[in-house]
Design an enzyme around this catalytic site. Structure first.
Site, mmCIF file in Angstrom:
data_model
loop_
_atom_site.group_PDB
_atom_site.id
_atom_site.type_symbol
_atom_site.label_atom_id
_atom_site.label_comp_id
_atom_site.label_asym_id
_atom_site.label_seq_id
_atom_site.Cartn_x
_atom_site.Cartn_y
_atom_site.Cartn_z
ATOM 1 C CG HIS A 17 -2.023 30.659 15.247
ATOM 2 N ND1 HIS A 17 -2.408 31.981 15.311
ATOM 3 C CD2 HIS A 17 -3.152 29.938 15.082
ATOM 4 C CE1 HIS A 17 -3.731 32.035 15.175
ATOM 5 N NE2 HIS A 17 -4.204 30.828 15.044
ATOM 6 C CE LYS A 41 -12.874 33.765 11.389
ATOM 7 N NZ LYS A 41 -11.704 33.001 11.820
ATOM 8 N NE ARG A 90 -8.277 27.334 19.736
ATOM 9 C CZ ARG A 90 -8.644 28.462 19.122
ATOM 10 N NH1 ARG A 90 -8.275 29.619 19.619
ATOM 11 N NH2 ARG A 90 -9.373 28.409 18.036
ATOM 12 C CB SER A 127 -6.622 35.562 16.325
ATOM 13 O OG SER A 127 -5.612 34.716 15.866
HETATM 14 P P1 ADP Z 1 -9.397 29.970 11.122
HETATM 15 O O1 ADP Z 1 -10.076 31.273 10.845
HETATM 16 O O2 ADP Z 1 -9.118 29.157 9.893
HETATM 17 O O3 ADP Z 1 -10.024 29.155 12.224
HETATM 18 P P2 ADP Z 1 -7.270 30.728 12.969
HETATM 19 O O4 ADP Z 1 -6.173 31.650 12.622
HETATM 20 O O5 ADP Z 1 -8.259 31.182 13.986
HETATM 21 O O6 ADP Z 1 -7.945 30.380 11.568
HETATM 22 O O7 ADP Z 1 -6.690 29.327 13.436
HETATM 23 C C1 ADP Z 1 -5.897 28.535 12.601
HETATM 24 C C2 ADP Z 1 -5.750 27.144 13.211
HETATM 25 O O8 ADP Z 1 -5.027 27.221 14.429
HETATM 26 C C3 ADP Z 1 -7.086 26.473 13.565
HETATM 27 O O9 ADP Z 1 -6.978 25.078 13.321
HETATM 28 C C4 ADP Z 1 -7.219 26.726 15.047
HETATM 29 O O10 ADP Z 1 -8.028 25.733 15.671
HETATM 30 C C5 ADP Z 1 -5.770 26.625 15.488
HETATM 31 N N1 ADP Z 1 -5.481 27.368 16.706
HETATM 32 C C6 ADP Z 1 -5.803 28.631 17.006
HETATM 33 N N2 ADP Z 1 -5.343 28.991 18.221
HETATM 34 C C7 ADP Z 1 -4.712 27.889 18.706
HETATM 35 C C8 ADP Z 1 -4.027 27.606 19.937
HETATM 36 N N3 ADP Z 1 -3.938 28.499 20.912
HETATM 37 N N4 ADP Z 1 -3.489 26.375 20.089
HETATM 38 C C9 ADP Z 1 -3.620 25.454 19.093
HETATM 39 N N5 ADP Z 1 -4.257 25.646 17.932
HETATM 40 C C10 ADP Z 1 -4.792 26.855 17.734
#
Ligand code: ADP
Length: 150
Positions: A17, A41, A90, A127
């Site tokens: 992130h 969630k 990803r 996460s």
């Molecule tokens: P959500 O529940 O909205 O998917 P996340 O916290 O899981 O929220 O992810 C937020 C954003 O960050 C999403 O667009 C996700 O694809 C992106 N993301 C998560 N992990 C990574 C990573 N390792 N590298 C790049 N983008 C990521």
């Protein structure tokens, strides 16, 4: 001034992130990291804990604001004066999900979605993987960004 919102659950905020947020700062003048309440969630950290953790990461970056929101991300973006939503991708699975979200948001607003692809070294970081490691007694610090101490 170009303002973007980077929305997500951030439960927790990972080095993946942070990489997306840092790169977005190279494109936009101001970045609002929005922690979305997702009633479907179950979360590990409370919203307050997540705000505190991400704020500590960006303590020395005045162009970043961290805030929680509920409701539609496009409404949140408008309320913040942001014309853009930043999301990370990803893999193909992310792309299909994200395209659907972006198309929906484009249909209901004039907010533009900008995708940044994950750097290969962070492509596996999620996460949910961190929550899994932690639940099984492994210290996941290496996947969490450094925080400025207060
Ligand atoms: P959500 O529940 O909205 O998917 P996340 O916290 O899981 O929220 O992810 C937020 C954003 O960050 C999403 O667009 C996700 O694809 C992106 N993301 C998560 N992990 C990574 C990573 N390792 N590298 C790049 N983008 C990521």
């Amino acid at each position: 001034m170009r303002t973007a919102v980077f929305p997500g659950s951030f439960d927790p905020f990972t080095i993946g992130h942070k990489d997306i947020a840092d790169r977005a700062l190279g494109i936009f003048d101001r970045l609002i990291i929005g922690i979305g309440y997702n009633i479907n969630k179950p979360s590990k950290d409370t919203v307050e804990e997540r705000i505190k953790a991400i704020t500590a990461v960006y303590a020395e970056e005045p162009r970043v604001t961290v805030t929680a929101y509920s409701g539609l991300t496009v409404d949140f973006a408008k309320s913040q004066g942001a014309g853009f939503i930043v999301r990370g991708i990803r893999e193909v699975k992310d792309f299909e999900y994200e395209r659907n979200l972006a198309d929906t948001n484009a249909a209901i607003s004039d907010i533009e979605t900008v995708f940044l692809t994950a750097r290969p070294q962070y492509g596996f970081v999620s996460s949910s993987m961190i929550r899994e490691l932690e639940a099984n007694g492994y210290d996941p610090s290496e996947f969490l960004p450094a925080r400025h101490q207060d």
